[in-house]
Design a protein around this motif. Structure first.
Motif, PDB file in Angstrom:
ATOM      1  N   SER A 208       0.836  -1.201   0.000  1.00  0.00           N
ATOM      2  CA  SER A 208       0.000   0.000   0.000  1.00  0.00           C
ATOM      3  C   SER A 208       0.870   1.250   0.000  1.00  0.00           C
ATOM      4  CB  SER A 208      -0.912   0.012   1.224  1.00  0.00           C
ATOM      5  OG  SER A 208      -1.563   1.264   1.357  1.00  0.00           O
ATOM      6  N   ARG A 209       0.527   2.198  -0.825  1.00  0.00           N
ATOM      7  CA  ARG A 209       1.247   3.464  -0.859  1.00  0.00           C
ATOM      8  C   ARG A 209       0.408   4.598  -0.261  1.00  0.00           C
ATOM      9  NH1 ARG A 209       4.382   3.506  -6.727  1.00  0.00           N
ATOM     10  NH2 ARG A 209       5.526   1.549  -6.394  1.00  0.00           N
ATOM     11  N   TYR A 210      -0.647   4.208   0.427  1.00  0.00           N
ATOM     12  CA  TYR A 210      -1.513   5.193   1.082  1.00  0.00           C
ATOM     13  C   TYR A 210      -1.551   4.864   2.573  1.00  0.00           C
ATOM     14  CZ  TYR A 210      -5.710   7.398   2.861  1.00  0.00           C
ATOM     15  OH  TYR A 210      -6.576   8.128   3.620  1.00  0.00           O
ATOM     16  N   HIS A 211      -1.077   5.793   3.426  1.00  0.00           N
ATOM     17  CA  HIS A 211      -0.992   5.501   4.845  1.00  0.00           C
ATOM     18  C   HIS A 211      -1.736   6.535   5.697  1.00  0.00           C
ATOM     19  CE1 HIS A 211       1.839   2.383   3.856  1.00  0.00           C
ATOM     20  NE2 HIS A 211       2.667   3.257   3.293  1.00  0.00           N
ATOM     21  N   ARG A 212      -1.285   7.774   5.671  1.00  0.00           N
ATOM     22  CA  ARG A 212      -1.867   8.788   6.553  1.00  0.00           C
ATOM     23  C   ARG A 212      -2.419   9.989   5.784  1.00  0.00           C
ATOM     24  NH1 ARG A 212      -0.520   8.227  11.997  1.00  0.00           N
ATOM     25  NH2 ARG A 212      -0.857  10.450  12.336  1.00  0.00           N
ATOM     26  N   GLY A 213      -2.723   9.805   4.531  1.00  0.00           N
ATOM     27  CA  GLY A 213      -3.294  10.880   3.729  1.00  0.00           C
ATOM     28  C   GLY A 213      -4.743  11.143   4.089  1.00  0.00           C
ATOM     29  N   PRO A 214      -5.300  12.271   3.660  1.00  0.00           N
ATOM     30  CA  PRO A 214      -6.692  12.598   3.998  1.00  0.00           C
ATOM     31  C   PRO A 214      -7.724  11.818   3.201  1.00  0.00           C
ATOM     32  CG  PRO A 214      -5.750  14.321   2.636  1.00  0.00           C
ATOM     33  CD  PRO A 214      -4.626  13.376   2.951  1.00  0.00           C
ATOM     34  N   GLY A 215      -7.313  11.091   2.150  1.00  0.00           N
ATOM     35  CA  GLY A 215      -8.267  10.304   1.373  1.00  0.00           C
ATOM     36  C   GLY A 215      -8.809  11.081   0.195  1.00  0.00           C
ATOM     37  N   SER A 216      -9.886  10.584  -0.378  1.00  0.00           N
ATOM     38  CA  SER A 216     -10.488  11.214  -1.540  1.00  0.00           C
ATOM     39  C   SER A 216     -11.047  12.585  -1.161  1.00  0.00           C
ATOM     40  CB  SER A 216     -11.607  10.332  -2.100  1.00  0.00           C
ATOM     41  OG  SER A 216     -12.239  10.965  -3.191  1.00  0.00           O
ATOM     42  N   LEU A 217     -10.704  13.596  -1.957  1.00  0.00           N
ATOM     43  CA  LEU A 217     -11.103  14.960  -1.609  1.00  0.00           C
ATOM     44  C   LEU A 217     -12.318  15.445  -2.378  1.00  0.00           C
ATOM     45  CD1 LEU A 217      -7.598  16.665  -1.379  1.00  0.00           C
ATOM     46  CD2 LEU A 217      -8.974  15.727   0.439  1.00  0.00           C
ATOM     47  N   GLY A 218     -12.676  14.811  -3.462  1.00  0.00           N
ATOM     48  CA  GLY A 218     -13.825  15.274  -4.229  1.00  0.00           C
ATOM     49  C   GLY A 218     -14.199  14.284  -5.308  1.00  0.00           C
ATOM     50  N   ALA A 219     -15.291  14.534  -5.990  1.00  0.00           N
ATOM     51  CA  ALA A 219     -15.732  13.664  -7.064  1.00  0.00           C
ATOM     52  C   ALA A 219     -14.878  13.884  -8.314  1.00  0.00           C
ATOM     53  CB  ALA A 219     -17.202  13.925  -7.365  1.00  0.00           C
ATOM     54  N   SER A 220     -15.160  13.141  -9.369  1.00  0.00           N
ATOM     55  CA  SER A 220     -14.335  13.192 -10.588  1.00  0.00           C
ATOM     56  C   SER A 220     -14.810  14.315 -11.510  1.00  0.00           C
ATOM     57  CB  SER A 220     -14.383  11.853 -11.306  1.00  0.00           C
ATOM     58  OG  SER A 220     -13.634  11.889 -12.481  1.00  0.00           O
ATOM     59  N   ALA A 221     -15.698  13.995 -12.441  1.00  0.00           N
ATOM     60  CA  ALA A 221     -16.128  14.990 -13.426  1.00  0.00           C
ATOM     61  C   ALA A 221     -17.020  16.059 -12.797  1.00  0.00           C
ATOM     62  CB  ALA A 221     -16.863  14.313 -14.575  1.00  0.00           C
ATOM     63  N   SER A 222     -17.807  15.645 -11.827  1.00  0.00           N
ATOM     64  CA  SER A 222     -18.714  16.600 -11.188  1.00  0.00           C
ATOM     65  C   SER A 222     -18.630  16.435  -9.685  1.00  0.00           C
ATOM     66  CB  SER A 222     -20.149  16.366 -11.664  1.00  0.00           C
ATOM     67  OG  SER A 222     -21.053  17.218 -11.001  1.00  0.00           O
ATOM     68  N   PRO A 223     -18.374  17.473  -8.941  1.00  0.00           N
ATOM     69  CA  PRO A 223     -18.262  18.879  -9.340  1.00  0.00           C
ATOM     70  C   PRO A 223     -16.852  19.302  -9.752  1.00  0.00           C
ATOM     71  CG  PRO A 223     -18.203  18.724  -6.961  1.00  0.00           C
ATOM     72  CD  PRO A 223     -18.337  17.325  -7.476  1.00  0.00           C
ATOM     73  N   SER A 224     -15.908  18.378  -9.832  1.00  0.00           N
ATOM     74  CA  SER A 224     -14.534  18.671 -10.266  1.00  0.00           C
ATOM     75  C   SER A 224     -13.839  19.692  -9.360  1.00  0.00           C
ATOM     76  CB  SER A 224     -14.538  19.188 -11.719  1.00  0.00           C
ATOM     77  OG  SER A 224     -15.065  18.211 -12.593  1.00  0.00           O
ATOM     78  N   ARG A 225     -14.168  19.657  -8.108  1.00  0.00           N
ATOM     79  CA  ARG A 225     -13.534  20.553  -7.144  1.00  0.00           C
ATOM     80  C   ARG A 225     -13.768  20.005  -5.741  1.00  0.00           C
ATOM     81  NH1 ARG A 225     -17.293  24.234  -4.745  1.00  0.00           N
ATOM     82  NH2 ARG A 225     -19.391  23.948  -5.547  1.00  0.00           N
ATOM     83  N   VAL A 226     -13.025  20.521  -4.783  1.00  0.00           N
ATOM     84  CA  VAL A 226     -13.195  20.147  -3.387  1.00  0.00           C
ATOM     85  C   VAL A 226     -14.253  21.051  -2.767  1.00  0.00           C
ATOM     86  CG1 VAL A 226     -12.078  19.910  -1.145  1.00  0.00           C
ATOM     87  CG2 VAL A 226     -10.811  19.372  -3.227  1.00  0.00           C
ATOM     88  N   LEU A 227     -15.290  20.453  -2.219  1.00  0.00           N
ATOM     89  CA  LEU A 227     -16.390  21.232  -1.649  1.00  0.00           C
ATOM     90  C   LEU A 227     -15.942  21.929  -0.360  1.00  0.00           C
ATOM     91  CD1 LEU A 227     -19.331  18.719  -2.160  1.00  0.00           C
ATOM     92  CD2 LEU A 227     -18.770  20.718  -3.532  1.00  0.00           C
ATOM     93  N   PRO A 228     -16.483  23.105  -0.082  1.00  0.00           N
ATOM     94  CA  PRO A 228     -16.128  23.821   1.147  1.00  0.00           C
ATOM     95  C   PRO A 228     -16.519  23.018   2.390  1.00  0.00           C
ATOM     96  CG  PRO A 228     -17.255  25.282  -0.387  1.00  0.00           C
ATOM     97  CD  PRO A 228     -17.380  23.899  -0.941  1.00  0.00           C
ATOM     98  N   GLY A 229     -15.727  23.180   3.431  1.00  0.00           N
ATOM     99  CA  GLY A 229     -16.013  22.502   4.686  1.00  0.00           C
ATOM    100  C   GLY A 229     -15.358  21.151   4.831  1.00  0.00           C
ATOM    101  N   ARG A 230     -14.582  20.729   3.833  1.00  0.00           N
ATOM    102  CA  ARG A 230     -13.906  19.435   3.908  1.00  0.00           C
ATOM    103  C   ARG A 230     -12.879  19.447   5.034  1.00  0.00           C
ATOM    104  NH1 ARG A 230     -12.455  14.739   4.050  1.00  0.00           N
ATOM    105  NH2 ARG A 230     -11.920  13.402   2.294  1.00  0.00           N
ATOM    106  N   LYS A 231     -12.847  18.368   5.830  1.00  0.00           N
ATOM    107  CA  LYS A 231     -11.868  18.265   6.901  1.00  0.00           C
ATOM    108  C   LYS A 231     -10.507  17.944   6.314  1.00  0.00           C
ATOM    109  CE  LYS A 231     -15.202  16.814  10.414  1.00  0.00           C
ATOM    110  NZ  LYS A 231     -15.603  15.744  11.357  1.00  0.00           N
ATOM    111  N   LEU A 232      -9.561  18.844   6.520  1.00  0.00           N
ATOM    112  CA  LEU A 232      -8.245  18.727   5.907  1.00  0.00           C
ATOM    113  C   LEU A 232      -7.155  18.976   6.946  1.00  0.00           C
ATOM    114  CD1 LEU A 232      -8.919  20.780   2.642  1.00  0.00           C
ATOM    115  CD2 LEU A 232      -8.616  18.312   2.793  1.00  0.00           C
ATOM    116  N   PRO A 233      -5.897  18.637   6.613  1.00  0.00           N
ATOM    117  CA  PRO A 233      -4.788  19.008   7.493  1.00  0.00           C
ATOM    118  C   PRO A 233      -4.707  20.523   7.629  1.00  0.00           C
ATOM    119  CG  PRO A 233      -4.093  17.378   5.880  1.00  0.00           C
ATOM    120  CD  PRO A 233      -5.460  17.824   5.467  1.00  0.00           C
TER     121      PRO A 233
END
Length: 207
Positions: free
Chosen positions: A136-161
């Motif tokens: 596995s090359r994924y350990h402590r990352g925040p994970g998926s941040l948004g959808a693909s084609a729609s909305p093609s951006r990170v929605l406000p309020g996402r829990k991030l570092p």
């Protein structure tokens, strides 16, 4: 009369109650508070008092502050906080000590939490980590941040570092264990937000 005070957190210790049980307490030094202004429903639209804490040199105060404190007949204070409620009978210049509270009173404690700097999503928000083995090359990352084609951006309020701590925190339902007016000490059951030496606000819990 309302109940509220500012104080400096000295640290934590433990005391014994009447039944011999150990009670963890936070010791708060609250011996230099003074009423600076009394607000009423008639003059200001609501009832409250301004309480000043910790004296500061006259050179450190600007002109508006000097006029405000001079009007109350008190020396400039480093911290100034407003407490809502009916403080009938209070007068500017009156000293407020820890004896405004009594053992058994329920209070709300507010302070600036200890800053922890930049933190990842696991520490900051309690996220689960990824698998640590099997390539596995994924350990402590925040994970998926948004959808693909729609909305093609990170929605406000996402829990991030980001920056963790260093914000105002309030704890309700704490109990006053002991009051020592002679030494200006207030013993509150449990922990209170903030580091040693931090300024905390103690007021009557209305919940």
């Amino acid at each position: 009369m309302g109940k509220g005070i500012l104080g400096k957190k000295l640290g934590m210790t433990q005391v014994f109650d009447d039944e011999g049980s150990v009670v963890p307490v936070t010791v708060i030094q609250a011996d230099s508070c003074v009423i600076v202004q009394v607000k009423t429903q008639k003059t200001d639209g609501y009832d409250a008092v301004q309480i000043g804490f910790q004296e500061k040199s006259d050179r450190a105060a600007n002109m508006p502050e000097k006029g405000h404190f001079k009007r109350a007949g008190v020396e400039p204070r480093k911290y100034l906080t407003e407490f809502r409620g009916d403080w009938s009978g209070a007068e500017p210049g009156e000293v407020v000590g820890p004896d405004v509270f009594s053992p058994g009173d329920r209070v709300k404690a507010s302070g600036i939490s200890r800053g922890k700097g930049f933190a990842g999503a696991i520490k900051r928000h309690g996220f689960s980590r990824g698998p640590m083995t099997h390539g596995s090359r994924y350990h402590r990352g925040p994970g998926s941040l948004g959808a693909s084609a729609s909305p093609s951006r990170v929605l406000p309020g996402r829990k991030l570092p980001g920056r963790m701590g260093g914000g105002r925190v309030s704890v309700r339902g704490l109990e006053i264990v002991r009051v020592d007016p002679e030494r200006g000490l207030l013993l509150v059951k449990g922990s209170v937000p903030g580091p040693k030496g931090g300024v905390v606000q103690i007021e009557q819990d209305g919940s």
